[in-house]
Enzyme design. Structure first.
Site, PDB file in Angstrom:
ATOM      1  NE  ARG A 109     -40.556 -11.995  23.562  1.00 16.04           N
ATOM      2  CZ  ARG A 109     -39.626 -12.948  23.580  1.00 16.04           C
ATOM      3  NH1 ARG A 109     -39.718 -13.967  24.401  1.00 16.04           N
ATOM      4  NH2 ARG A 109     -38.591 -12.887  22.777  1.00 16.04           N
TER       5      ARG A 109
ATOM      6  CE  LYS B 239     -44.693 -16.140  30.053  1.00 14.59           C
ATOM      7  NZ  LYS B 239     -44.195 -16.005  28.688  1.00 14.59           N
TER       8      LYS B 239
ATOM      9  NE  ARG C  30     -35.973 -23.474  25.248  1.00 17.20           N
ATOM     10  CZ  ARG C  30     -37.260 -23.478  25.567  1.00 17.20           C
ATOM     11  NH1 ARG C  30     -37.637 -23.638  26.797  1.00 17.20           N
ATOM     12  NH2 ARG C  30     -38.190 -23.334  24.639  1.00 17.20           N
TER      13      ARG C  30
END
Ligand code: BTN
Length: 264
Positions: free
Chosen positions: A64, A128, A262
């Site tokens: 992305r 992640k 975030r």
């Protein structure tokens, strides 16, 4: 076996897909620039819904926000799925729905502590594990072709500690023996179920499922969009997959796209 030598067993994927094998046409490449880029070209040339491209190695994997997607043979699963929708179909929320399919598939292997970080990240224990990149092209028969790209870290890789510049997760922390074939087939099966609901009822029918895995609900967050940073308390998502954030200026509803979220 040298690091770069891999095998990928397409027949095994078909066997694992069982009755759903006919819904997919899975192709494997040793190396390509990006499975999304390759499948976008195939989509423009008329390849059908359910075409899947899996690559051992991507030389220009894309994430992305124009970022590079790092992967490595044997350590990653990188693939893309072509799906076609009618022009009338609203596609908002599609990438979030794909996230649901991925966590359902992984949860099926007994993996816990999975969550979804809006909009498109798959997290394991707050780090992640993978990501989703959905791209759309207009089909030639009045339809819309979507290329759903998925990248997952299967094993930790020595280079990534430096190149990624952030903590990441890999599936082998939880399950060491999952092969790419097994993970791919499980995700494709769940994807089929999600795409079916999405096509018939839209993302609204998947909101509750997504909320179950929402990593940041109630957290103080900051959102950066076009250079503008705002902060607030992270709420849920709406029927279009927009994230609701309660800020001093009021309730913001944020579409995915070029946004960074975030924890504050
Ligand atoms: C992200 O988190 O930024 C999305 C990552 C998507 C990566 C996958 S890997 C397979 C497919 N091909 C690409 O070039 N990108 C997607």
């Amino acid at each position: 076996m040298p690091q770069e030598q891999t095998t990928f067993d397409l027949r095994r994927v078909r066997d694992l897909l069982g009755a759903q094998a006919g819904r997919f046409d899975v192709d494997h490449l040793r190396s390509c620039d990006s499975t999304n880029t390759q499948l976008l070209t195939r989509a423009e040339r008329g390849s059908g819904a359910g075409t899947v491209l899996v690559a051992d190695k991507q030389t220009a994997g894309r994430g992305r926000r124009g970022r590079q997607w790092h992967s490595a043979p044997n350590s990653s699963l990188t693939f893309s799925v072509l799906w076609r929708f009618t022009r009338e179909q609203r596609l908002e929320g599609l990438s979030l729905g794909v996230g649901i399919a991925i966590v359902r598939a992984l949860a099926g292997f007994g993996i816990s502590e999975l969550s979804l970080k809006w909009p498109n990240d798959i997290w394991l224990r707050g780090r992640k594990l993978g990501g989703v990149l959905v791209e759309v092209v207009h089909g030639t028969h009045g339809d819309m072709a979507t290329v759903i790209g998925i990248g997952l870290n299967l094993q930790r890789h020595a280079d990534w500690d430096e190149t990624l510049g952030q903590a990441y997760a890999a599936l082998d922390e939880s399950q060491a023996d999952l092969t790419r074939e097994v993970v791919l087939a499980a995700i494709l099966r769940e994807l089929l179920a999600v795409l079916d609901v999405f096509s018939r009822q839209g993302f609204a029918a998947l909101v509750d499922d997504w909320m179950r895995y929402h990593a940041m609900l109630g957290s103080e967050v900051s959102i950066e969009q076009s250079g503008l940073v705002r902060s607030g308390r992270c709420g849920g998502i709406d029927a279009l997959g927009r994230l609701e954030v309660d800020t001093d200026e009021g309730l913001l509803r944020i579409f995915g796209g070029e946004v960074s979220l975030r924890r504050a």
